[in-house]
Design an enzyme around this catalytic site. Structure first.
Site, mmCIF file in Angstrom:
data_model
loop_
_atom_site.group_PDB
_atom_site.id
_atom_site.type_symbol
_atom_site.label_atom_id
_atom_site.label_comp_id
_atom_site.label_asym_id
_atom_site.label_seq_id
_atom_site.Cartn_x
_atom_site.Cartn_y
_atom_site.Cartn_z
ATOM 1 N N HIS A 132 0.900 -1.128 0.046
ATOM 2 C CA HIS A 132 -0.130 -0.030 0.029
ATOM 3 C C HIS A 132 0.706 1.194 -0.070
ATOM 4 O O HIS A 132 2.015 1.177 0.238
ATOM 5 C CB HIS A 132 -0.936 0.140 1.475
ATOM 6 N N ASP A 134 0.685 5.336 1.766
ATOM 7 C CA ASP A 134 -0.011 5.899 3.170
ATOM 8 C C ASP A 134 -0.751 7.008 2.376
ATOM 9 O O ASP A 134 -0.354 7.861 1.707
ATOM 10 C CB ASP A 134 0.908 6.260 4.050
ATOM 11 N N HIS A 188 4.713 0.201 0.138
ATOM 12 C CA HIS A 188 5.655 -0.456 0.789
ATOM 13 C C HIS A 188 4.685 -1.831 1.516
ATOM 14 O O HIS A 188 3.357 -1.621 1.093
ATOM 15 C CB HIS A 188 6.214 0.211 2.064
ATOM 16 N N ARG A 198 6.428 -9.265 15.711
ATOM 17 C CA ARG A 198 7.086 -7.889 15.256
ATOM 18 C C ARG A 198 6.110 -6.866 15.719
ATOM 19 O O ARG A 198 4.871 -6.870 15.550
ATOM 20 C CB ARG A 198 7.269 -7.974 13.589
HETATM 21 O O1 LIG Z 1 4.927 -2.090 10.424
HETATM 22 C C1 LIG Z 1 5.493 -1.476 9.264
HETATM 23 O O2 LIG Z 1 6.642 -1.436 9.416
HETATM 24 C C2 LIG Z 1 4.859 -0.622 8.412
HETATM 25 C C3 LIG Z 1 3.446 -0.122 8.951
HETATM 26 C C4 LIG Z 1 2.705 0.683 7.830
HETATM 27 O O3 LIG Z 1 2.857 0.669 6.672
HETATM 28 C C5 LIG Z 1 1.407 1.358 8.212
HETATM 29 O O4 LIG Z 1 1.045 1.269 9.425
HETATM 30 O O5 LIG Z 1 0.986 2.069 7.104
HETATM 31 FE FE LIG Z 2 2.121 2.302 5.656
#
Ligand SMILES: O=C(O)CCC(=O)C(=O)O
Ligand SMILES: [Fe+2]
Length: 255
Positions: A132, A134, A188, A198
């Site tokens: 996605h 942001d 990402h 994680r």
């Molecule tokens: O957990 C991550 O490293 C990415 C989190 C992410 O992309 C988000 O919360 O939009």
């Molecule tokens: Fe994100």
């Protein structure tokens, strides 16, 4: 204790609470706890993770002050300051007025997102978080040492190696539009891990719903749109198509 360490410690504690408590949690407003992907119709569309998505105003207005809200408040205010400084520098470099963010980014639309990725029995088949971009100006991300975050560079997915002394800064869709593509909203995703859980925490810099994102330059690639319009379009696409279309919906068709 250091702001980041304290944030992580409190975050781990809140995710360890039983599901019933998290899903009915009155720590934050209803709907702040999310898990999986409600619109998924197959494994590939499922995000193997849970999250608390908390508007900044929910943190600062929280009456019963807990060690969690205090850790979030500190993390959020440091991230907010950093996000504003970076946004101003990037704006100036692109030749635009840098006071836009101070004037348009407000506490009720900016938010913190605490993510938890439990170990996944089928790591090759399921994402921790689906690919996605942001829907914000920029994101400040604090990840732990496990790894799993990847981003697209030159059409290839590359891993973002964990670094305990670094935060990750992602450009979001709104900065791409506002800078007329000078800055790119980075795609990402998060891969799952079969044995290790994680955690990550993200701060999202967003404008008020009424703020208009005006694409700069003589040949703006995108038409003007409000943040409200952008969000509504994203929600509509996710509901109808199962995925976010994002910026391509706002391409300027004048030339
Ligand atoms: O957990 C991550 O490293 C990415 C989190 C992410 O992309 C988000 O919360 O939009
Ligand atoms: Fe994100």
């Amino acid at each position: 204790m250091d702001v980041l360490e304290k944030m992580r410690q409190e975050q781990i504690r809140v995710f360890r609470e039983p599901f019933d408590k998290k899903s009915t949690s009155d720590t934050f407003s209803t709907g702040s706890y999310r898990w999986g992907t409600p619109s998924a119709t197959c494994l590939r569309q499922l995000s193997w993770s849970e999250a608390f998505h908390v508007p900044m105003t929910d943190i600062s207005d929280n009456k019963d002050f807990t060690s969690l809200s205090s850790a979030m408040e500190r993390f959020a205010s440091e991230s907010e300051a950093l996000a504003h400084t970076l946004a101003e520098i990037l704006a100036e470099k692109s030749g635009r007025k840098s006071n836009f963010f101070r004037e348009n980014c407000v506490k009720n639309t900016c938010y913190l997102r605490m993510n938890h990725y439990p170990p996944c029995p089928k790591p090759s088949e399921v994402y921790g978080l689906m690919p996605h971009t942001d829907s914000d100006f920029l994101t400040i991300l604090y990840q732990d040492q496990v790894g799993g975050l990847q981003l697209i560079k030159n059409n290839r997915w590359i891993a973002v190696k964990p670094n305990p002394r670094a935060l990750i800064v992602n450009i979001g869709d709104l900065f791409q539009a506002w800078s007329n593509g000078m800055y790119k909203s980075v795609e990402h995703r998060v891969m799952t891990n079969p044995t290790v859980e994680r955690f990550s925490t993200a701060y999202f810099l967003c404008p008020s719903y009424d703020a208009v994102i005006e694409c700069s330059g003589d040949y703006p690639a995108y038409r003007n749109f409000s943040f409200r319009e952008f969000r509504q379009q994203v929600q509509e696409d996710v509901k109808k198509l199962g995925y976010k279309v994002g910026l391509p919906r706002f391409i300027n068709h004048v030339y």
